[in-house]
Scaffold this motif. Structure first.
Motif, PDB file in Angstrom:
ATOM      1  N   GLY A 214      39.127  28.357  44.141  1.00  9.42           N
ATOM      2  CA  GLY A 214      38.531  27.326  43.307  1.00  9.42           C
ATOM      3  C   GLY A 214      39.230  27.287  41.966  1.00  9.42           C
ATOM      4  O   GLY A 214      40.392  27.687  41.837  1.00  9.42           O
ATOM      5  N   ALA A 215      38.528  26.850  40.931  1.00  4.59           N
ATOM      6  CA  ALA A 215      39.119  26.808  39.589  1.00  4.59           C
ATOM      7  C   ALA A 215      39.165  28.216  38.991  1.00  4.59           C
ATOM      8  O   ALA A 215      38.328  29.060  39.304  1.00  4.59           O
ATOM      9  CB  ALA A 215      38.303  25.886  38.693  1.00  4.59           C
ATOM     10  N   ILE A 216      40.166  28.445  38.148  1.00  6.97           N
ATOM     11  CA  ILE A 216      40.315  29.755  37.494  1.00  6.97           C
ATOM     12  C   ILE A 216      40.332  29.550  35.984  1.00  6.97           C
ATOM     13  O   ILE A 216      41.072  28.710  35.464  1.00  6.97           O
ATOM     14  CB  ILE A 216      41.608  30.458  37.941  1.00  6.97           C
ATOM     15  N   GLY A 217      39.491  30.295  35.287  1.00  6.23           N
ATOM     16  CA  GLY A 217      39.393  30.146  33.841  1.00  6.23           C
ATOM     17  C   GLY A 217      40.539  30.824  33.108  1.00  6.23           C
ATOM     18  O   GLY A 217      41.326  31.590  33.695  1.00  6.23           O
ATOM     19  N   GLY A 218      40.619  30.556  31.805  1.00 13.10           N
ATOM     20  CA  GLY A 218      41.672  31.143  30.983  1.00 13.10           C
ATOM     21  C   GLY A 218      41.575  32.654  30.919  1.00 13.10           C
ATOM     22  O   GLY A 218      42.578  33.349  30.709  1.00 13.10           O
ATOM     23  N   GLY A 219      40.376  33.179  31.141  1.00 14.26           N
ATOM     24  CA  GLY A 219      40.191  34.627  31.097  1.00 14.26           C
ATOM     25  C   GLY A 219      40.366  35.273  32.463  1.00 14.26           C
ATOM     26  O   GLY A 219      40.106  36.470  32.620  1.00 14.26           O
ATOM     27  N   GLY A 220      40.770  34.481  33.441  1.00 14.76           N
ATOM     28  CA  GLY A 220      41.018  35.011  34.775  1.00 14.76           C
ATOM     29  C   GLY A 220      39.821  35.014  35.713  1.00 14.76           C
ATOM     30  O   GLY A 220      39.915  35.467  36.860  1.00 14.76           O
ATOM     31  N   VAL A 221      38.693  34.518  35.256  1.00 13.08           N
ATOM     32  CA  VAL A 221      37.502  34.468  36.118  1.00 13.08           C
ATOM     33  C   VAL A 221      37.680  33.369  37.165  1.00 13.08           C
ATOM     34  O   VAL A 221      38.097  32.248  36.842  1.00 13.08           O
ATOM     35  CB  VAL A 221      36.236  34.197  35.283  1.00 13.08           C
ATOM     36  N   LYS A 222      37.343  33.687  38.418  1.00 13.67           N
ATOM     37  CA  LYS A 222      37.515  32.729  39.516  1.00 13.67           C
ATOM     38  C   LYS A 222      36.191  32.044  39.872  1.00 13.67           C
ATOM     39  O   LYS A 222      35.137  32.673  39.891  1.00 13.67           O
ATOM     40  CB  LYS A 222      38.068  33.443  40.752  1.00 13.67           C
ATOM     41  N   GLU A 223      36.318  30.762  40.186  1.00 15.03           N
ATOM     42  CA  GLU A 223      35.127  29.984  40.547  1.00 15.03           C
ATOM     43  C   GLU A 223      34.417  30.585  41.759  1.00 15.03           C
ATOM     44  O   GLU A 223      33.191  30.671  41.796  1.00 15.03           O
ATOM     45  CB  GLU A 223      35.515  28.529  40.844  1.00 15.03           C
ATOM     46  N   LYS A 224      35.169  31.011  42.774  1.00 11.91           N
ATOM     47  CA  LYS A 224      34.564  31.540  43.998  1.00 11.91           C
ATOM     48  C   LYS A 224      33.689  32.756  43.716  1.00 11.91           C
ATOM     49  O   LYS A 224      32.674  32.980  44.391  1.00 11.91           O
ATOM     50  CB  LYS A 224      35.643  31.901  45.018  1.00 11.91           C
ATOM     51  N   THR A 225      34.050  33.544  42.698  1.00  3.26           N
ATOM     52  CA  THR A 225      33.285  34.738  42.342  1.00  3.26           C
ATOM     53  C   THR A 225      31.964  34.359  41.695  1.00  3.26           C
ATOM     54  O   THR A 225      30.906  34.923  42.013  1.00  3.26           O
ATOM     55  CB  THR A 225      34.097  35.628  41.383  1.00  3.26           C
ATOM     56  N   LEU A 226      32.031  33.414  40.777  1.00  2.00           N
ATOM     57  CA  LEU A 226      30.817  32.985  40.082  1.00  2.00           C
ATOM     58  C   LEU A 226      29.850  32.279  41.024  1.00  2.00           C
ATOM     59  O   LEU A 226      28.634  32.525  40.980  1.00  2.00           O
ATOM     60  CB  LEU A 226      31.185  32.058  38.918  1.00  2.00           C
ATOM     61  N   THR A 227      30.352  31.384  41.865  1.00  2.00           N
ATOM     62  CA  THR A 227      29.451  30.636  42.756  1.00  2.00           C
ATOM     63  C   THR A 227      28.706  31.574  43.701  1.00  2.00           C
ATOM     64  O   THR A 227      27.509  31.383  43.960  1.00  2.00           O
ATOM     65  CB  THR A 227      30.226  29.586  43.583  1.00  2.00           C
ATOM     66  N   LEU A 228      29.390  32.598  44.202  1.00  4.42           N
ATOM     67  CA  LEU A 228      28.729  33.546  45.102  1.00  4.42           C
ATOM     68  C   LEU A 228      27.674  34.355  44.350  1.00  4.42           C
ATOM     69  O   LEU A 228      26.565  34.576  44.852  1.00  4.42           O
ATOM     70  CB  LEU A 228      29.761  34.484  45.729  1.00  4.42           C
ATOM     71  N   LYS A 229      28.005  34.746  43.130  1.00  2.56           N
ATOM     72  CA  LYS A 229      27.063  35.529  42.318  1.00  2.56           C
ATOM     73  C   LYS A 229      25.778  34.741  42.062  1.00  2.56           C
ATOM     74  O   LYS A 229      24.661  35.259  42.235  1.00  2.56           O
ATOM     75  CB  LYS A 229      27.728  35.896  40.983  1.00  2.56           C
ATOM     76  N   PHE A 230      25.922  33.474  41.672  1.00  6.10           N
ATOM     77  CA  PHE A 230      24.747  32.657  41.370  1.00  6.10           C
ATOM     78  C   PHE A 230      23.975  32.288  42.634  1.00  6.10           C
ATOM     79  O   PHE A 230      22.747  32.228  42.622  1.00  6.10           O
ATOM     80  CB  PHE A 230      25.167  31.394  40.617  1.00  6.10           C
ATOM     81  N   ALA A 231      24.683  32.036  43.728  1.00  7.56           N
ATOM     82  CA  ALA A 231      24.023  31.683  44.988  1.00  7.56           C
ATOM     83  C   ALA A 231      23.140  32.830  45.472  1.00  7.56           C
ATOM     84  O   ALA A 231      21.989  32.621  45.879  1.00  7.56           O
ATOM     85  CB  ALA A 231      25.068  31.339  46.051  1.00  7.56           C
ATOM     86  N   LEU A 232      23.663  34.047  45.426  1.00  8.17           N
ATOM     87  CA  LEU A 232      22.906  35.205  45.887  1.00  8.17           C
ATOM     88  C   LEU A 232      21.711  35.497  44.972  1.00  8.17           C
ATOM     89  O   LEU A 232      20.625  35.863  45.442  1.00  8.17           O
ATOM     90  CB  LEU A 232      23.812  36.432  45.969  1.00  8.17           C
TER      91      LEU A 232
END
Length: 431
Positions: free
Chosen positions: A40-58
């Motif tokens: 997915g999208a990747i932020g300037g700090g290296g955070v990946k969208e796929k990581t955040l979406t899974l965290k919030f979904a769970l």
């Protein structure tokens, strides 16, 4: 025969909805966007969208599981794996989900900055302006909801029924229209409660032709939690505080939606048994007037006008056409014939969360447009007639400009079941 079968199908779907709501859990499908090789999208700090979406979904799913024993939660993915878009929709369709929520993170090209929370539901593509997704979704609704056509002997059982008939289209357009209405209501709840919990900027609810939504056959939405391309939002979304706040906001929106819509079809007769009618028979103190015979002992040889009024049995013998007594039975109450209210058919061409001005480009030059409000939405129609055939012909002329146009019905100023209105029209026409 066809009319009877269509009526049966509507009854079948309504009964199925009632039975389902009563006998099984509400099914919620939570979709964590991207995953696996799709970061997915990747932020300037290296955070990946796929990581955040899974965290919030769970986190959201856990809240539902802990607080809603009557809800079955299904995840399209619970780990860092790639799931095709069509498979995400299939998971929802195959599990007969009542609601589908897809979680994503927004992003903009480098050099652009934006902040805030957005919700998307299925609608006209904001890029092309076309409704191809809506049409495709209608086909999905037909395929996923027409369970009877999976029966081995359905052609024998429902002989004469044509899946591609106008009646069939009306049935499934009704299903799709309700799904889209409910989705928009869900989007409103999301904007209210998520922004309230996270204090993110409210960037509004929108409609778009999104693949994961057009392939599902139930109400749903795609939420964009924030902009990972904006440094401060990336940092915030990567905190445990954000996890708790987003999960709580989404959960509150879900609960508000479920409270309003999880009952399935409303059964009006359940509200009818009122204890109030019982005291009405107590109004039997009317026999008291019988005490009026008291003046009888004062009856004089001459029958005065007053005694004539009391001794009603003697009045016919007298044969006097007294104007004071005869007008009463001559009141012509039966002449008040109830005015027959017939269904009015219209073609609905457009739905909008806000009022549109006359001449708006979205009307595509069509004249004679009317509107009505329902569930907080503005719905625009063309034509108005008691003749269903006339409106059906009008609909066909509008399909080039509005492929999603469908027929609705009103009676006494209120929207009614269009198939019942058609049946009423046909029965009166046959007289």
């Amino acid at each position: 025969m066809c009319k009877k079968i269509v009526l049966f199908l509507i009854t079948f779907f309504c009964f199925a909805a009632i039975t389902t709501a009563a006998n099984r859990k509400f099914t919620l499908v939570i979709d964590a966007g991207h995953g696996g090789g799709d970061a997915g999208a990747i932020g300037g700090g290296g955070v990946k969208e796929k990581t955040l979406t899974l965290k919030f979904a769970l986190a959201f799913g856990r809240l539902v599981e802990q607080n809603c024993p009557d809800v079955k939660v299904i995840y399209t993915r619970k780990t860092d794996k790639f799931v095709e878009l069509y498979k995400r929709a299939e998971i929802a369709n195959q599990n007969k989900a009542d609601l589908f929520i897809s979680i994503h993170i927004n992003a903009l090209p480098k050099g652009h900055t934006a902040r805030g929370f957005q919700t998307y539901t299925l609608g006209r593509s904001r890029r092309t302006g076309k409704n191809n997704g809506v049409l495709e979704n209608l086909e999905v609704a037909k395929r996923e909801n027409a369970v009877i056509f999976q029966e081995k002997d359905y052609q024998k059982t429902y002989r004469g029924y044509d899946l591609n008939s106008p009646e069939s289209d009306i049935l499934f357009e009704f299903v799709q229209d309700k799904n889209m209405e409910n989705s928009i209501e869900l989007a409103k709840y999301m904007q209210k409660y998520v922004c309230q919990a996270t204090r993110r900027q409210d960037m509004g609810a929108h409609q778009d032709n999104l693949a994961v939504l057009r392939l599902t056959s139930m109400p749903g939405c795609l939420i964009e939690l924030g902009f990972i391309s904006t440094r401060d939002e990336e940092q915030y979304m990567n905190t445990s505080l954000a996890t708790e706040q987003y999960a709580r906001g989404i959960f509150n929106a879900f609960m508000a939606y479920k409270k309003r819509f999880s009952g399935g079809i409303t059964v009006p007769y359940m509200a009818e048994p009122k204890a109030e009618p019982k005291p009405e028979p107590k109004a039997e103190p009317k026999p008291e007037p019988k005490a009026e015979p008291k003046p009888e002992p004062k009856v004089e040889p001459r029958q005065s006008e007053q005694s004539e009024k009391q001794d009603t049995p003697e009045s016919p013998e007298l044969g006097r056409p007294e104007p004071s007594t005869q007008p009463q039975p001559e009141e012509k109450q039966p002449e008040k014939k109830p005015v027959e209210v017939r269904p009015i058919f219209k073609v609905q061409i457009l739905t909008s969360p806000k009022a549109l001005k006359a001449g708006d480009s979205r009307f595509k030059g069509v004249k004679g447009i009317s509107s009505y409000q329902e569930s907080g939405l503005f719905k625009y129609t063309v034509g108005s007639s008691e003749d269903y055939n006339e409106i059906n012909r009008l609909r066909k002329t509008l399909l080039d400009k509005f492929p999603e146009a469908f027929i609705i019905a009103f009676k006494d100023g209120k929207r009614v079941n269009v198939q019942e209105a058609i049946n009423e029209f046909k029965s009166k026409k046959a007289r």
